[in-house]
Design a protein around this motif. Structure first.
Motif, mmCIF file in Angstrom:
data_model
loop_
_atom_site.group_PDB
_atom_site.id
_atom_site.type_symbol
_atom_site.label_atom_id
_atom_site.label_comp_id
_atom_site.label_asym_id
_atom_site.label_seq_id
_atom_site.Cartn_x
_atom_site.Cartn_y
_atom_site.Cartn_z
ATOM 1 N N ASP A 270 0.113 -0.952 -0.294
ATOM 2 C CA ASP A 270 -0.126 0.280 0.258
ATOM 3 C C ASP A 270 0.927 1.086 0.573
ATOM 4 O OD1 ASP A 270 -2.116 -1.682 0.008
ATOM 5 O OD2 ASP A 270 -2.672 -1.198 2.372
ATOM 6 N N MET A 271 2.268 1.287 0.917
ATOM 7 C CA MET A 271 3.248 2.638 1.000
ATOM 8 C C MET A 271 3.539 2.327 -0.400
ATOM 9 S SD MET A 271 5.147 2.475 4.944
ATOM 10 C CE MET A 271 5.163 1.244 4.534
ATOM 11 N N ASP A 272 3.777 1.560 -1.145
ATOM 12 C CA ASP A 272 4.946 1.621 -2.538
ATOM 13 C C ASP A 272 3.261 2.692 -3.068
ATOM 14 O OD1 ASP A 272 6.694 0.358 -2.021
ATOM 15 O OD2 ASP A 272 6.276 -1.400 -2.257
ATOM 16 N N ALA A 273 2.759 2.462 -3.130
ATOM 17 C CA ALA A 273 1.800 2.091 -4.117
ATOM 18 C C ALA A 273 1.023 3.802 -4.397
ATOM 19 C CB ALA A 273 0.332 1.873 -4.090
ATOM 20 N N SER A 277 1.777 7.309 -6.619
ATOM 21 C CA SER A 277 1.293 8.312 -7.042
ATOM 22 C C SER A 277 1.251 9.747 -6.359
ATOM 23 C CB SER A 277 0.143 8.175 -5.815
ATOM 24 O OG SER A 277 -1.475 8.913 -6.088
ATOM 25 N N LEU A 278 2.258 10.273 -5.312
ATOM 26 C CA LEU A 278 3.120 10.481 -4.773
ATOM 27 C C LEU A 278 3.920 11.592 -6.140
ATOM 28 C CD1 LEU A 278 2.961 9.953 -0.811
ATOM 29 C CD2 LEU A 278 1.279 11.711 -2.004
ATOM 30 N N CYS A 279 4.551 10.273 -5.837
ATOM 31 C CA CYS A 279 5.897 10.989 -6.678
ATOM 32 C C CYS A 279 4.608 11.667 -8.348
ATOM 33 C CB CYS A 279 6.320 9.621 -6.866
ATOM 34 S SG CYS A 279 7.878 9.454 -5.368
ATOM 35 N N ALA A 280 4.124 10.719 -9.220
ATOM 36 C CA ALA A 280 3.880 11.007 -9.670
ATOM 37 C C ALA A 280 3.283 13.009 -10.118
ATOM 38 C CB ALA A 280 2.624 10.207 -10.255
ATOM 39 N N ARG A 281 2.730 12.513 -8.867
ATOM 40 C CA ARG A 281 1.745 14.251 -8.409
ATOM 41 C C ARG A 281 2.878 15.706 -9.144
ATOM 42 N NH1 ARG A 281 -1.917 13.919 -3.176
ATOM 43 N NH2 ARG A 281 -3.343 11.971 -4.648
ATOM 44 N N GLN A 282 4.652 15.151 -8.360
ATOM 45 C CA GLN A 282 5.595 15.810 -8.761
ATOM 46 C C GLN A 282 6.587 16.657 -10.034
ATOM 47 O OE1 GLN A 282 8.754 15.178 -5.925
ATOM 48 N NE2 GLN A 282 7.313 16.206 -3.791
ATOM 49 N N VAL A 283 5.485 15.320 -10.876
ATOM 50 C CA VAL A 283 6.366 14.793 -12.355
ATOM 51 C C VAL A 283 5.831 16.537 -13.078
ATOM 52 C CG1 VAL A 283 6.531 14.074 -14.134
ATOM 53 C CG2 VAL A 283 6.701 12.286 -12.190
#
Length: 364
Positions: A270-273, A277-283
């Protein structure tokens, strides 16, 4: 061994009463409101446990703080119910099956260190379930009338909560949209122009830090996961009490079957997912591709806690249904049958309305 909390009037063991929101004697009715003084008297506190140490030493933190414990297992849904100083039910509280057998008590169960006591009483939840049934027009009318609350059971479900500090580095290709005017010929051979979107790709990278606080992993097999997720969250970060048998005596408790090792794996997934998602928002840019994340978790801790649910399990026709209500917030999720008579009537009414509208349009 957790000390008992006797009734000051008759000496009986106090039990948690959801309606009174207090410890109450089942014999003489005397109540003892929960307070910090009560917690100090019981000698317990809610603290986070080191996950790595618990996995290295699986024999630690065992026992339930009482010897008067009886377990049964349902042969249909496989749920294991625990009873303290109480005669076991004749049917499974989860699926209603009479196929329940005594289950050998094992000493390897990790002690519930904390508990979220029932906040919503059975009377309150019966009213809410009737309202829930009444709000579903396509349910059979017999369900709305009976409300099926005679099968209502209050159950403490096992949950794991996990904390962790996360650090992640990410790399991706960030895409930026741009448009070019292009010419083309339509079906008539006439030349036309249009704006065509293209993507310019650029390398991007970054990092983030995040703290996971009381991420929940259910340890139950008796309640359907999709329904359980709908009645979450449980306020485990703020309202937990230290576990003591007084809270569960007189209630059914499910023994966890998702153990700590498996729960930790599910929590990591769950944390990996969530980190991805949090990293994708930073792109940056308008779109992205080829996202790669490297992460590290430190300071992972856990708690084994019990949370309250009200459960209704019933059979309508040949199908078994389940309704779950959060025993602390009152949130309800459930399954119910559909009345094909009502659905057919609604479809017929819609068709008749459409024909009337078309008829009026033709007459104009």
């Amino acid at each position: 061994m957790v000390r008992k909390h006797p009734c000051p009037e008759c000496g009986g063991n106090l039990e948690w009463n959801a309606k009174a929101q207090a410890l109450k004697c089942p014999y003489c009715g005397t109540t003892a409101p929960w307070s910090e003084a009560t917690r100090e008297e019981l000698g317990r506190a809610v603290v986070e446990q080191d996950l790595a140490e618990a996995l290295r030493n699986p024999a630690s933190g065992r026992g339930w703080g009482t010897d008067a414990r009886y377990e049964v297992q349902c042969q249909n849904c496989r749920a294991i119910s625990v009873f303290l100083n109480k005669t076991a039910a004749q049917r499974c509280d989860f699926c209603g099956s009479p196929a329940i057998v005594a289950h050998e008590e094992r000493n390897d169960a990790i002690t519930p260190q904390s508990i979220l006591p029932f906040q919503i009483s059975d009377g309150q939840i019966r009213d809410r379930i009737r309202q829930w049934y009444g709000s579903h027009w396509f349910a059979p009318s017999t369900l709305k009338t009976a409300a099926l609350t005679d099968t209502l059971h209050g159950i403490y479900l096992p949950y794991w909560t996990f904390d962790a500090h996360a650090t992640a580095q990410w790399q991706a290709e960030a895409g930026y949209y741009y448009y070019r005017t292009e010419t083309y010929r339509d079906t008539d051979g006439t030349q036309q122009t249009r704006e065509v979107r293209h993507v310019r790709w650029e390398s991007a990278s970054g990092q983030l830090q995040h703290f996971f606080d009381d991420a929940l992993v259910p340890g139950t097999v008796g309640v359907q996961p999709d329904l359980l997720r709908q009645v979450e969250p449980f306020p485990t970060t703020t309202d937990l009490k230290p576990y003591t048998p007084e809270f569960v005596r007189g209630w059914t408790v499910e023994r966890y079957q998702v153990d700590l090792s498996k729960a930790a794996q599910l929590n990591e997934q769950d944390m990996d997912a969530q980190l991805r998602s949090l990293c994708a928002r930073q792109v940056p840019g308008d779109t992205m591709r080829n996202l790669q994340v490297q992460r590290q978790y430190t300071g992972r801790t856990f708690k084994h806690t019990l949370v309250p649910v009200w459960l209704v399990g019933y059979t309508y026709g040949r199908t078994t249904y389940q309704i779950v209500a959060n025993g602390y917030t009152g949130q309800i999720a459930g399954e119910r049958p559909y009345s094909w008579v009502k659905i057919s009537f609604a479809v017929l009414c819609a068709v008749l309305l459409l024909l009337i509208v078309l008829g009026l349009a033709q007459n104009r």
